[in-house]
Design a protein around this motif. Structure first.
Motif, PDB file in Angstrom:
ATOM      1  N   PRO A 211      21.392  44.676  -4.282  1.00  0.00           N
ATOM      2  CA  PRO A 211      22.740  45.248  -4.418  1.00  0.00           C
ATOM      3  C   PRO A 211      23.018  45.819  -5.807  1.00  0.00           C
ATOM      4  N   SER A 212      22.099  45.643  -6.746  1.00  0.00           N
ATOM      5  CA  SER A 212      22.264  46.183  -8.092  1.00  0.00           C
ATOM      6  C   SER A 212      20.901  46.631  -8.608  1.00  0.00           C
ATOM      7  N   LYS A 213      20.909  47.471  -9.642  1.00  0.00           N
ATOM      8  CA  LYS A 213      19.645  47.909 -10.245  1.00  0.00           C
ATOM      9  C   LYS A 213      18.869  46.702 -10.772  1.00  0.00           C
ATOM     10  N   LYS A 214      19.591  45.763 -11.396  1.00  0.00           N
ATOM     11  CA  LYS A 214      18.959  44.590 -11.975  1.00  0.00           C
ATOM     12  C   LYS A 214      18.231  43.778 -10.914  1.00  0.00           C
ATOM     13  N   GLU A 215      18.881  43.566  -9.768  1.00  0.00           N
ATOM     14  CA  GLU A 215      18.259  42.786  -8.696  1.00  0.00           C
ATOM     15  C   GLU A 215      17.052  43.513  -8.120  1.00  0.00           C
ATOM     16  N   ALA A 216      17.153  44.832  -7.978  1.00  0.00           N
ATOM     17  CA  ALA A 216      16.034  45.603  -7.441  1.00  0.00           C
ATOM     18  C   ALA A 216      14.839  45.543  -8.391  1.00  0.00           C
ATOM     19  N   GLU A 217      15.096  45.671  -9.700  1.00  0.00           N
ATOM     20  CA  GLU A 217      14.016  45.596 -10.681  1.00  0.00           C
ATOM     21  C   GLU A 217      13.380  44.214 -10.694  1.00  0.00           C
ATOM     22  N   ARG A 218      14.216  43.193 -10.596  1.00  0.00           N
ATOM     23  CA  ARG A 218      13.710  41.821 -10.598  1.00  0.00           C
ATOM     24  C   ARG A 218      12.785  41.586  -9.402  1.00  0.00           C
ATOM     25  N   GLU A 219      13.185  42.085  -8.236  1.00  0.00           N
ATOM     26  CA  GLU A 219      12.372  41.901  -7.041  1.00  0.00           C
ATOM     27  C   GLU A 219      11.059  42.672  -7.157  1.00  0.00           C
ATOM     28  N   ALA A 220      11.102  43.875  -7.725  1.00  0.00           N
ATOM     29  CA  ALA A 220       9.878  44.648  -7.925  1.00  0.00           C
ATOM     30  C   ALA A 220       8.944  43.925  -8.882  1.00  0.00           C
ATOM     31  N   ALA A 221       9.505  43.335  -9.945  1.00  0.00           N
ATOM     32  CA  ALA A 221       8.687  42.582 -10.907  1.00  0.00           C
ATOM     33  C   ALA A 221       8.083  41.350 -10.248  1.00  0.00           C
ATOM     34  N   ARG A 222       8.884  40.632  -9.437  1.00  0.00           N
ATOM     35  CA  ARG A 222       8.370  39.429  -8.760  1.00  0.00           C
ATOM     36  C   ARG A 222       7.186  39.769  -7.868  1.00  0.00           C
ATOM     37  N   ARG A 223       7.318  40.818  -7.076  1.00  0.00           N
ATOM     38  CA  ARG A 223       6.240  41.181  -6.160  1.00  0.00           C
ATOM     39  C   ARG A 223       4.988  41.611  -6.920  1.00  0.00           C
ATOM     40  N   LEU A 228      -0.555  40.613  -8.813  1.00  0.00           N
ATOM     41  CA  LEU A 228      -1.510  40.634  -9.910  1.00  0.00           C
ATOM     42  C   LEU A 228      -2.116  39.262 -10.207  1.00  0.00           C
ATOM     43  N   THR A 229      -1.406  38.196  -9.853  1.00  0.00           N
ATOM     44  CA  THR A 229      -1.905  36.854 -10.171  1.00  0.00           C
ATOM     45  C   THR A 229      -2.462  36.128  -8.958  1.00  0.00           C
ATOM     46  N   ALA A 230      -2.471  36.783  -7.809  1.00  0.00           N
ATOM     47  CA  ALA A 230      -2.961  36.139  -6.592  1.00  0.00           C
ATOM     48  C   ALA A 230      -4.404  35.674  -6.774  1.00  0.00           C
ATOM     49  N   ARG A 232      -5.713  33.983  -9.099  1.00  0.00           N
ATOM     50  CA  ARG A 232      -6.251  33.924 -10.460  1.00  0.00           C
ATOM     51  C   ARG A 232      -5.796  32.673 -11.208  1.00  0.00           C
ATOM     52  N   GLY A 233      -4.784  31.969 -10.672  1.00  0.00           N
ATOM     53  CA  GLY A 233      -4.316  30.752 -11.317  1.00  0.00           C
ATOM     54  C   GLY A 233      -3.736  30.993 -12.692  1.00  0.00           C
ATOM     55  N   GLU A 234      -3.096  32.152 -12.903  1.00  0.00           N
ATOM     56  CA  GLU A 234      -2.625  32.488 -14.241  1.00  0.00           C
ATOM     57  C   GLU A 234      -1.230  31.974 -14.550  1.00  0.00           C
ATOM     58  N   GLN A 235      -0.397  31.800 -13.530  1.00  0.00           N
ATOM     59  CA  GLN A 235       1.003  31.538 -13.816  1.00  0.00           C
ATOM     60  C   GLN A 235       1.233  30.172 -14.450  1.00  0.00           C
ATOM     61  N   GLY A 236       0.468  29.144 -14.022  1.00  0.00           N
ATOM     62  CA  GLY A 236       0.663  27.824 -14.587  1.00  0.00           C
ATOM     63  C   GLY A 236       2.113  27.397 -14.513  1.00  0.00           C
ATOM     64  N   ASP A 237       2.767  27.702 -13.399  1.00  0.00           N
ATOM     65  CA  ASP A 237       4.207  27.565 -13.302  1.00  0.00           C
ATOM     66  C   ASP A 237       4.596  26.138 -12.951  1.00  0.00           C
ATOM     67  N   ILE A 238       5.464  25.537 -13.749  1.00  0.00           N
ATOM     68  CA  ILE A 238       5.919  24.170 -13.477  1.00  0.00           C
ATOM     69  C   ILE A 238       6.666  24.089 -12.160  1.00  0.00           C
ATOM     70  N   LEU A 239       7.315  25.183 -11.758  1.00  0.00           N
ATOM     71  CA  LEU A 239       8.023  25.171 -10.485  1.00  0.00           C
ATOM     72  C   LEU A 239       7.031  25.030  -9.339  1.00  0.00           C
ATOM     73  N   THR A 240       5.909  25.713  -9.436  1.00  0.00           N
ATOM     74  CA  THR A 240       4.879  25.586  -8.416  1.00  0.00           C
ATOM     75  C   THR A 240       4.322  24.169  -8.390  1.00  0.00           C
ATOM     76  N   LEU A 241       4.138  23.591  -9.573  1.00  0.00           N
ATOM     77  CA  LEU A 241       3.651  22.216  -9.665  1.00  0.00           C
ATOM     78  C   LEU A 241       4.589  21.258  -8.946  1.00  0.00           C
ATOM     79  N   VAL A 242       5.880  21.406  -9.178  1.00  0.00           N
ATOM     80  CA  VAL A 242       6.857  20.515  -8.550  1.00  0.00           C
ATOM     81  C   VAL A 242       6.880  20.720  -7.045  1.00  0.00           C
TER      82      VAL A 242
END
Length: 254
Positions: A211-223, A228-230, A232-242
């Motif tokens: 609904p906004s440019k910011k949200e559209a950009e965020r979704e494009a960045a997420r995808r 790019l990290t599929a 490869r184990g690069e994210q090391g994300d604590i959220l994924t760990l939890v």
């Protein structure tokens, strides 16, 4: 806006699973846009301020006790995800809060009842109203009942993640080149939607909409990050760990 009856509001309070005094409930559902169009009625902003503090305390206490081996920085990331605007809006939509919010004419025209910011602010106001109508322990239990399930919800847990910063870091580390977003909009002026395509070094990557440019950009960045990290184990994300271990942590606290 549809005028809801006292009985309607009682049904809403029942869905929250907590007693809220009728006047406090009405106030919690009064957005400033409605108040300004109706002779300056009180708004839900003070209740939102109160509920935000209760939300933060309840979530912080829960995470501290549930994950004793996580460092302060990792706990902060978890808390940010659980109390983010997008996460709270997700809770509000699940509960069907939107139609109950009193909105001004302008917000009604722009689908304010489904805006993340309005839904999240109203959830905080409802938490504040529940506290004033009961006590801190009841309000804390309400918070945990609403947000703890989000720990096992991948979409909710990544709601507050700064994907645009993450993709910048990945692109810089791989020397991929300059980052830019191609933006397009569509729909009527009062209800526009946006799409974004992330271009790195002249190559198109992920696309997103919102609904906004910011949200559209965020979704494009997420995808793009996920692509790019599929594998490869690069994210090391604590959220994924939890997400991976929450089942064990949850069972150990019940």
């Amino acid at each position: 806006m549809t005028n809801h009856t006292v009985t309607d509001h009682e049904e809403l309070a029942k869905s929250l699973g907590v007693h809220i005094a009728p006047e406090a409930l009405r106030l919690a559902l009064t957005h400033r846009s409605y108040a300004y169009e109706n002779s300056g009625l009180p708004t839900n902003e003070r209740l939102e301020f109160l509920g935000d503090s209760i939300l933060g305390l309840a979530v912080t206490d829960y995470l501290y006790r549930t994950f004793p081996d996580l460092a302060e920085g990792d706990l902060a990331k978890l808390r940010a995800a659980l109390v983010s605007t997008r996460a709270l809006a997700r809770v509000a939509r699940t509960l069907g809060i939107g139609p109950y919010i009193s909105l001004g004419a302008g917000e009604q025209l722009t689908q304010g009842k489904d805006k993340d910011s309005i839904l999240a602010d109203t959830m905080e106001a409802l938490i504040g109203a529940a506290y004033l109508s009961t006590d801190i322990d009841t309000a804390r239990r309400l918070v945990l009942r609403l947000v703890v399930p989000l720990l096992s919800d991948k979409d909710a847990m990544t709601a507050g993640k700064d994907w645009k910063t993450t993709i910048q870091e990945i692109a810089a580390a791989r020397d991929m080149g300059e980052i830019r977003y191609q933006i397009a909009d569509f729909g009527p002026d009062h209800h526009k939607s946006f799409s974004a395509t992330l271009v790195i070094g002249g190559t198109e990557h992920g696309t997103g909409s919102g609904p906004s440019k910011k949200e559209a950009e965020r979704e494009a960045a997420r995808r793009t990050v996920e692509t790019l990290t599929a594998g490869r184990g690069e994210q090391g994300d604590i959220l994924t760990l939890v997400l991976d271990r929450f089942g064990d942590a949850e069972s150990s606290t019940t």
